[in-house]
Write an enzyme that holds these catalytic residues in place. Structure first.
Site, PDB file in Angstrom:
ATOM      1  N   GLU A 283     -12.107  -1.974 -12.699  1.00 35.40           N
ATOM      2  CA  GLU A 283     -12.023  -0.621 -12.137  1.00 35.40           C
ATOM      3  C   GLU A 283     -13.298   0.180 -12.416  1.00 35.40           C
ATOM      4  O   GLU A 283     -13.847   0.825 -11.527  1.00 35.40           O
ATOM      5  CB  GLU A 283     -10.802   0.098 -12.726  1.00 35.40           C
ATOM      6  CG  GLU A 283     -10.610   1.528 -12.240  1.00 35.40           C
ATOM      7  CD  GLU A 283     -10.186   1.632 -10.786  1.00 35.40           C
ATOM      8  OE1 GLU A 283      -9.230   0.946 -10.412  1.00 35.40           O
ATOM      9  OE2 GLU A 283     -10.827   2.389 -10.041  1.00 35.40           O
ATOM     10  N   ASP A 287     -15.776   1.667  -9.594  1.00 33.62           N
ATOM     11  CA  ASP A 287     -15.950   3.116  -9.461  1.00 33.62           C
ATOM     12  C   ASP A 287     -17.423   3.513  -9.538  1.00 33.62           C
ATOM     13  O   ASP A 287     -17.903   4.298  -8.722  1.00 33.62           O
ATOM     14  CB  ASP A 287     -15.166   3.857 -10.558  1.00 33.62           C
ATOM     15  CG  ASP A 287     -13.660   3.681 -10.416  1.00 33.62           C
ATOM     16  OD1 ASP A 287     -13.209   3.218  -9.360  1.00 33.62           O
ATOM     17  OD2 ASP A 287     -12.935   4.004 -11.379  1.00 33.62           O
ATOM     18  N   SER A 510      -9.188   3.105  -4.966  1.00 35.12           N
ATOM     19  CA  SER A 510     -10.259   2.929  -5.944  1.00 35.12           C
ATOM     20  C   SER A 510     -11.603   2.724  -5.278  1.00 35.12           C
ATOM     21  O   SER A 510     -12.640   2.876  -5.905  1.00 35.12           O
ATOM     22  CB  SER A 510      -9.960   1.721  -6.838  1.00 35.12           C
ATOM     23  OG  SER A 510      -8.912   2.031  -7.708  1.00 35.12           O
ATOM     24  N   ILE A 553      -7.878  10.889  12.552  1.00 35.32           N
ATOM     25  CA  ILE A 553      -7.184   9.598  12.688  1.00 35.32           C
ATOM     26  C   ILE A 553      -5.815   9.889  13.286  1.00 35.32           C
ATOM     27  O   ILE A 553      -5.081  10.742  12.786  1.00 35.32           O
ATOM     28  CB  ILE A 553      -7.053   8.901  11.315  1.00 35.32           C
ATOM     29  CG1 ILE A 553      -8.441   8.474  10.826  1.00 35.32           C
ATOM     30  CG2 ILE A 553      -6.108   7.700  11.394  1.00 35.32           C
ATOM     31  CD1 ILE A 553      -8.443   7.828   9.450  1.00 35.32           C
ATOM     32  N   GLY A 571      -5.099  16.224  14.542  1.00 36.64           N
ATOM     33  CA  GLY A 571      -5.157  17.273  13.510  1.00 36.64           C
ATOM     34  C   GLY A 571      -4.698  16.736  12.162  1.00 36.64           C
ATOM     35  O   GLY A 571      -4.464  15.539  11.991  1.00 36.64           O
ATOM     36  N   ASP A 573      -2.578  15.551   9.121  1.00 37.77           N
ATOM     37  CA  ASP A 573      -1.244  14.964   8.949  1.00 37.77           C
ATOM     38  C   ASP A 573      -1.213  14.295   7.579  1.00 37.77           C
ATOM     39  O   ASP A 573      -2.264  13.965   7.020  1.00 37.77           O
ATOM     40  CB  ASP A 573      -0.955  13.960  10.069  1.00 37.77           C
ATOM     41  CG  ASP A 573      -2.061  12.927  10.194  1.00 37.77           C
ATOM     42  OD1 ASP A 573      -2.184  12.079   9.288  1.00 37.77           O
ATOM     43  OD2 ASP A 573      -2.834  12.983  11.179  1.00 37.77           O
TER      44      ASP A 573
END
Ligand code: NAG
Ligand code: NAG
Ligand code: NAG
Ligand code: NAG
Ligand code: NAG
Ligand code: NAG
Length: 592
Positions: A283, A287, A510, A553, A571, A573
């Site tokens: 991780e 990152d 991530s 999207i 718009g 969502d």
């Protein structure tokens, strides 16, 4: 300040004679836990954190002005000292709490930088007397983890308005949510097998989302930031997860041609001291590498806050640290020059956060409006609830079925990034994007909807995409709550990251969150070049003038709890937020 002895007397008298009132109670042992019969030794130490009441409304209204691009105070970030003064409790509150703790032989009192909370070690018997409660050991049925908690607690009348919360008491944090499987890295599928992946088996922007592809999907062009500007990217790590310099070097050498031969490294700050690094977890590498992929050569710091499972210490020893977010945020709040953007790929479900949410809210608010602004990006994970239907149950004791919003993702003062999905059908990659079904989404049960998003969220709830909502679905969430995510970036696509000297494929939020942080770092760079302050708390910009800088999207749905989910639509969502960023458009809008 009144003479301390008088205050002591006052406090002792009140403890002896004052009536007390219940501050918080649960109607039963929360789902997933059992109360053990083990008796806690009365002299054993317990580390409690007391959150003090203070005037949040001044800070909140200042935050609104400072982060609103149309306000004359936009970007006039407060200094650390100003934030501390504004968020300090009154002297009356400080004196009363201090005297009360001292009268009960509190040890190792540690005040937060703004003095709005204090931790202290108390004996179990003192703590029980002060809070008119009984502490017990509770065992988590799935993991066997044991924690010290109470089912209710009270405060003396004279302190009721001066203390907002005491922790740990009635907040039961699900240890699974602190486990690696389900925090951020939950989605970090690593390719198994002894042989390293061969990069040349993947095609940029068709089967792999490498840095050149990220630049093209988010329209970054060849924008190169200036490392000498006061801009600084922060990456938060928890759970003893580390990030390696040699892995970053390998990544830079392969993907960032202008970095070859440079001495670029990131700084490391261990907020809670050196720790036993987790092995086999990448991780931290994912990152740091994905944050810097577009932001190179902006300076970057990896902050680790290791967590020790909540527990009692041995008699006299410092007990375990419960809430790593607070340790992290307290640290950041104490910096003169905090990072200009901070990415965090960790989160929890929110069932247990009745109280903790408030403290973190205050810290996030302060930190995000702050001095040179620390801005937090958090992931939305896990769809609408963790796992399947039986787990989508409120832990208030009434077994109500509910979506479980992530935290801190559902806090109004952080920017929440979900993940989107590229078709990956070999037809040309990662656009157009679709909503990813198990990205985090929803509506907070604790925080009201902030004004910056009210118009678009109301439009969604009343619009055609939500027209067929069944009464059953409507009961699963709080229609008036803070809605998230704010934006999405490709997560389910594949990303290379370097782990030791091999290549892995990581993804999920991530990947989305650090990539978003890198893009925000570029916008801060752009503003600094124009003599303007960095953006600070982003959301009023994102939902205001910045909303034109996102590609909407409109396909896909996010679901969970075995319920039909929220649909993507034109718009904002809950399935895809405002959409995904278009850097060059945002660049223009960021100077308006
Ligand atoms: C990776 O694949 C390429 C082309 O198929 C091959 O030339 C190269 O030797 C491979 N590298 C490794 C480390 O297997
Ligand atoms: C890295 O290189 C830059 C210039 O290329 C130099 O100014 C800086 O001192 C170097 N830093 C270290 C730690 O060697
Ligand atoms: C931070 O902790 C890690 C793990 O214990 C250790 O390797 C590293 O040297 C520490 N770094 C600093 C700057 O203290
Ligand atoms: C993290 O490191 C600390 C200090 O070395 C240790 O006490 C703790 O058990 C470690 N936690 C995990 C989850 O490995
Ligand atoms: C909640 O469910 C548990 C386990 O199924 C049961 O023991 C308990 O009585 C239920 N509580 C309520 C208020 O229905
Ligand atoms: C979402 O879209 C699906 C498919 O069109 C539809 O069946 C469902 O009713 C919609 N959900 C809501 C809440 O309107």
């Amino acid at each position: 300040m009144a003479p301390l002895s008088l205050l002591w007397l006052f406090a002792s008298l009140n403890v002896a004679f004052a009536s007390s009132q219940v501050k918080h109670s649960l109607s039963g042992v929360p789902d997933g836990w059992i109360q053990t019969l083990d008796v806690l030794p009365p002299t054993q130490g317990i580390n409690l954190r007391f959150g003090l009441a203070h005037g949040f409304s001044t800070i909140e209204s200042l935050l609104q002005d400072i982060s609103d691009p149309s306000h004359p105070n936009y970007g006039n970030h407060l200094s650390k000292e100003e934030v501390h003064i504004l968020s300090a409790p009154t002297d009356d509150t400080l004196h009363k709490v201090q005297a009360w703790l001292s009268a009960h032989d509190a040890n190792s009192m540690t005040w937060s930088p703004a003095k709005d909370s204090v931790s202290a070690v108390l004996s179990v018997s003192s703590a029980e007397e002060m809070l008119s409660t009984r502490f017990s050991l509770f065992e988590h049925t799935k993991t066997g983890e044991r924690i010290v908690r109470a089912l209710s607690y009270s405060l003396p009348d004279f302190l009721l308005d001066h203390i907002d919360f005491v922790h740990p008491t009635t907040a039961f944090l699900d240890p699974r949510r602190h486990g690696l499987r389900e925090i951020g890295v939950r989605h970090t599928a690593r390719e198994a097998g002894p042989s390293p992946l061969n990069q040349s088996d993947f095609i940029s922007c068709v089967t792999i989302m490498d840095p050149p592809c990220v630049r093209s999907v988010y329209n970054i062009g060849n924008y190169t930031p200036d490392a000498s500007l006061p801009n600084h990217l922060g990456v938060a790590g928890y759970l003893n997860i580390s990030a390696r310099q040699d892995s970053l070097r390998l990544y830079l050498d392969d993907y960032i041609p202008e970095s070859v031969g440079s001495n670029y490294t990131f700084d490391v700050v261990n907020i809670t001291g050196p720790f036993e690094p987790q092995t086999g977890v990448d991780e931290g590498n994912l990152d740091t590498q994905l944050a810097i992929q577009v932001a190179y050569p902006i300076p970057m710091t990896y902050y680790t806050t290791n967590s020790i499972p909540p527990s009692l210490g041995e008699d006299g020893d410092p007990p375990g640290i419960n809430e790593p977010y607070l340790n992290f945020i307290d640290y950041i709040m104490g910096l003169d020059d905090p990072p200009t953007v901070i990415t965090t790929s960790y989160g929890d479900d929110v069932r247990s956060f009745v109280q903790i949410s408030w403290i973190t809210l205050l810290r996030s608010a302060k930190a995000s409006q702050n001095w040179e602004p620390g801005k937090f990006l958090f992931p939305g994970d896990s769809g609408l609830g963790v796992g399947s239907a039986p787990l989508c149950i409120a832990n208030t004791g009434n077994n109500a079925s509910t979506f479980l919003p992530n935290f801190p993702a559902s806090c109004p003062y952080v920017t929440t990034v979900g993940e989107s999905f590229g078709p990956q059908d070999g037809s040309g990659g990662f656009v157009p994007q679709m909503a990813e079904s198990d990205s985090g989404a929803g509506f907070s049960n604790y925080f009201d909807r902030p004004s910056y998003q009210d118009a678009v969220v109301s439009a969604y709830l009343d619009g055609p995409a939500n027209a067929n909502e069944t009464p059953e679905q409507a009961r699963m969430y709080n229609h008036r709550g803070r809605a998230f995510p704010d934006m999405v970036l490709i997560g389910s696509g594949a990303f290379f990251d370097s782990f030791f000297n091999r290549w892995d494929i990581g993804g999920g939020t991530s990947a989305s969150v650090p990539t978003a942080a890198g893009i925000i770092a570029l916008l801060n760079d752009w503003r600094l070049r124009h003599g303007k302050p960095t953006m600070g708390f982003l959301n009023p910009f994102l939902y205001g003038v910045g909303s034109a800088g996102f590609t909407d999207i409109t396909e896909g749905t996010v679901d969970g709890c075995e319920q039909p989910g929220f649909n993507a639509t034109a718009g904002w969502d809950p399935a895809s937020g405002l959409g995904y960023p278009n850097f060059q458009k945002l660049q223009e809008l960021a100077l308006l």
